[in-house]
Design an enzyme around this catalytic site. Structure first.
Site, mmCIF file in Angstrom:
data_model
loop_
_atom_site.group_PDB
_atom_site.id
_atom_site.type_symbol
_atom_site.label_atom_id
_atom_site.label_comp_id
_atom_site.label_asym_id
_atom_site.label_seq_id
_atom_site.Cartn_x
_atom_site.Cartn_y
_atom_site.Cartn_z
ATOM 1 N N LYS A 132 -10.944 -5.308 -42.492
ATOM 2 C CA LYS A 132 -11.542 -4.228 -41.709
ATOM 3 C C LYS A 132 -10.529 -3.153 -41.375
ATOM 4 C CE LYS A 132 -14.937 -6.962 -39.216
ATOM 5 N NZ LYS A 132 -14.884 -7.884 -38.073
ATOM 6 N N LYS A 149 -6.169 -9.131 -49.257
ATOM 7 C CA LYS A 149 -7.584 -9.407 -49.005
ATOM 8 C C LYS A 149 -8.300 -8.154 -48.504
ATOM 9 C CE LYS A 149 -7.292 -10.837 -44.171
ATOM 10 N NZ LYS A 149 -7.796 -11.664 -43.099
ATOM 11 N N LYS A 187 -0.078 -9.413 -37.662
ATOM 12 C CA LYS A 187 -0.437 -8.388 -36.686
ATOM 13 C C LYS A 187 0.678 -8.084 -35.686
ATOM 14 C CE LYS A 187 -5.425 -8.348 -36.909
ATOM 15 N NZ LYS A 187 -6.655 -8.728 -36.236
HETATM 16 P P1 TYM Z 1 -12.979 -12.236 -38.773
HETATM 17 O O1 TYM Z 1 -13.795 -11.466 -37.787
HETATM 18 O O2 TYM Z 1 -11.690 -11.644 -39.222
HETATM 19 O O3 TYM Z 1 -13.826 -12.527 -40.073
HETATM 20 C C1 TYM Z 1 -15.113 -13.139 -40.034
HETATM 21 C C2 TYM Z 1 -15.281 -14.058 -41.228
HETATM 22 O O4 TYM Z 1 -15.095 -13.345 -42.459
HETATM 23 C C3 TYM Z 1 -14.172 -14.023 -43.286
HETATM 24 N N1 TYM Z 1 -13.404 -13.040 -44.093
HETATM 25 C C4 TYM Z 1 -13.296 -13.080 -45.423
HETATM 26 N N2 TYM Z 1 -13.798 -13.921 -46.338
HETATM 27 C C5 TYM Z 1 -13.536 -13.665 -47.633
HETATM 28 N N3 TYM Z 1 -12.783 -12.599 -48.055
HETATM 29 C C6 TYM Z 1 -12.264 -11.724 -47.173
HETATM 30 N N4 TYM Z 1 -11.560 -10.675 -47.601
HETATM 31 C C7 TYM Z 1 -12.506 -11.943 -45.782
HETATM 32 N N5 TYM Z 1 -12.158 -11.282 -44.648
HETATM 33 C C8 TYM Z 1 -12.708 -11.967 -43.632
HETATM 34 C C9 TYM Z 1 -13.272 -14.788 -42.337
HETATM 35 O O5 TYM Z 1 -12.661 -15.881 -42.970
HETATM 36 C C10 TYM Z 1 -14.247 -15.211 -41.269
HETATM 37 O O6 TYM Z 1 -14.899 -16.410 -41.624
HETATM 38 N N6 TYM Z 1 -10.755 -15.667 -35.961
HETATM 39 C C11 TYM Z 1 -11.984 -15.350 -36.636
HETATM 40 C C12 TYM Z 1 -13.197 -15.289 -35.716
HETATM 41 C C13 TYM Z 1 -13.412 -16.539 -34.953
HETATM 42 C C14 TYM Z 1 -13.841 -17.800 -35.456
HETATM 43 C C15 TYM Z 1 -13.915 -18.656 -34.330
HETATM 44 C C16 TYM Z 1 -14.140 -18.269 -36.725
HETATM 45 C C17 TYM Z 1 -13.273 -16.654 -33.618
HETATM 46 N N7 TYM Z 1 -13.558 -17.940 -33.230
HETATM 47 C C18 TYM Z 1 -14.286 -19.981 -34.470
HETATM 48 C C19 TYM Z 1 -14.519 -19.598 -36.848
HETATM 49 C C20 TYM Z 1 -14.589 -20.452 -35.732
HETATM 50 C C21 TYM Z 1 -11.832 -13.988 -37.271
HETATM 51 O O7 TYM Z 1 -11.035 -13.193 -36.859
HETATM 52 O O8 TYM Z 1 -12.735 -13.711 -38.241
#
Ligand code: TYM
Length: 327
Positions: free
Chosen positions: A196, A193, A112
């Site tokens: 969003k 992957k 990013k």
């Molecule tokens: P975020 O919002 O990007 O995504 C949420 C969850 O979706 C999963 N994910 C995927 N899994 C499989 N294939 C994909 N293409 C894919 N894209 C997204 C992510 O692995 C995630 O589990 N930093 C985190 C949010 C967060 C968090 C936390 C997670 C904040 N604090 C504490 C766990 C524990 C994030 O940006 O997820």
């Protein structure tokens, strides 16, 4: 006592990758564990610029979406990260234990920061420390996430170990829980992957897509020039991604799917998978539309969630503050 924690950023409607990689298992885990927290990570979302009005609406939309997916607020604590101020306070303490080089290689920053003006903010750089704070603030033991969060979880584990070594044993070392289809790929480019922020509209299936949109996206999914359906994620990432989606949503094994798809070519199989996805997402889309009209209910769920989360967070933060020497 086991504690489950995870988070999702409120930056738009979740997609099939979020659902398969995370949300689907979030729903299952609330049946298996007594203490389960799911956070709408609004603090994380402003590490890249967000329009305030859009963010405000997206937080409620995310609450609606989590409920529509089957998260039950009487079993899981759903809350907005910024409403429990200890997240930011613990993040500060942990940031003082984290070295700059440790963060420089993490994916969020590497990817990013290149697309941001001035190389990206300090917040974007320390993003993974805030994530470690999220998890450790509840002394969590299990963290259900997709494949792309593995490095963030490793940082969390390292930070917990370091804190324990310096200040005394306190944090459990949390483990990732991953679904078998841990990484769902873009429908337009199976080497990346599903995300969003993908500018290609057809790459990402959102949980609110209509059946017509879903059919178009799967029809146009990029595969290769072989017509059979096989599962070979290295050699044939495009069609294997479709099999992985099918498998995650139907519970059928990848081998079983391949067997049962004998005689079908990939273009026919794409339509089969589209139907599987439509079948899964239609009730979610309808429930979400219903909940979006219940704004005061959504606010109440988030308010109650934040109260409960804060009750769990306060004693942990208090212990940390004592151990560090603030009290
Ligand atoms: P975020 O919002 O990007 O995504 C949420 C969850 O979706 C999963 N994910 C995927 N899994 C499989 N294939 C994909 N293409 C894919 N894209 C997204 C992510 O692995 C995630 O589990 N930093 C985190 C949010 C967060 C968090 C936390 C997670 C904040 N604090 C504490 C766990 C524990 C994030 O940006 O997820």
């Amino acid at each position: 006592e086991p504690r489950v924690f995870s988070g999702i950023q409120p930056t738009g409607i979740p997609h099939l990758g979020n659902y398969i990689g995370a949300l689907q298992s979030w729903v299952q885990l609330q049946e298996q564990y007594n203490t389960v927290l799911y956070s709408i990570a609004d603090l994380h979302s402003i590490t890249v610029p967000q329009d305030p009005g859009t963010l405000r609406a997206s937080i409620l939309d995310m609450a609606a979406c989590l409920l529509a997916c089957g998260i039950n607020p009487s079993k899981s604590c759903i809350f907005q990260q910024s409403q429990v101020t200890e997240h930011a306070e613990l993040a500060w303490i942990l940031s003082c234990l984290t070295s700059m080089p440790r963060l420089r290689h993490l994916p969020q920053w590497k990817v990013k920061s290149q697309t941001q003006r001035n190389e990206g903010s300090v917040g974007l750089f320390t993003y993974p420390v805030l994530q470690a704070a999220d998890i450790l603030l509840y002394r969590s033991t299990h963290v259900p996430v997709g494949d792309d969060q593995v490095q963030h979880l490793e940082l969390t584990q390292d930070t917990a170990r370091l804190f324990n070594r310096i200040y005394g044993d306190f944090f459990p070392i949390p483990r990732a829980i991953m679904s078998t289809s841990k990484k769902i790929r873009s429908l337009r480019d199976p080497s990346s992957k599903m995300s969003k922020s993908d500018p290609q509209k057809l790459a990402t299936v959102r949980l609110t897509d209509t059946p017509e949109e879903i059919v178009v996206k799967f029809k146009k999914a990029v595969t290769d020039f072989t017509s059979e359906v096989t599962y070979d994620p290295e050699g044939r990432p495009g069609v294997s991604n479709l099999v992985a989606i099918d498998s995650a949503l139907t519970g059928r094994g990848t081998e079983e799917i391949v067997q049962q798809s004998r005689g079908m070519d990939t273009s026919q199989y794409k339509l089969t998978v589209a139907q599987v996805v439509i079948h899964k997402l239609s009730p979610i889309r309808e429930e979400m539309q219903r909940l979006q009209r219940e704004q005061s209910y959504l606010r109440e769920v988030l308010y109650q969630g934040a109260q409960r989360a804060q009750e769990m967070a306060a004693p942990v933060y208090d212990s940390v503050a004592r151990m560090v020497g603030f009290r």
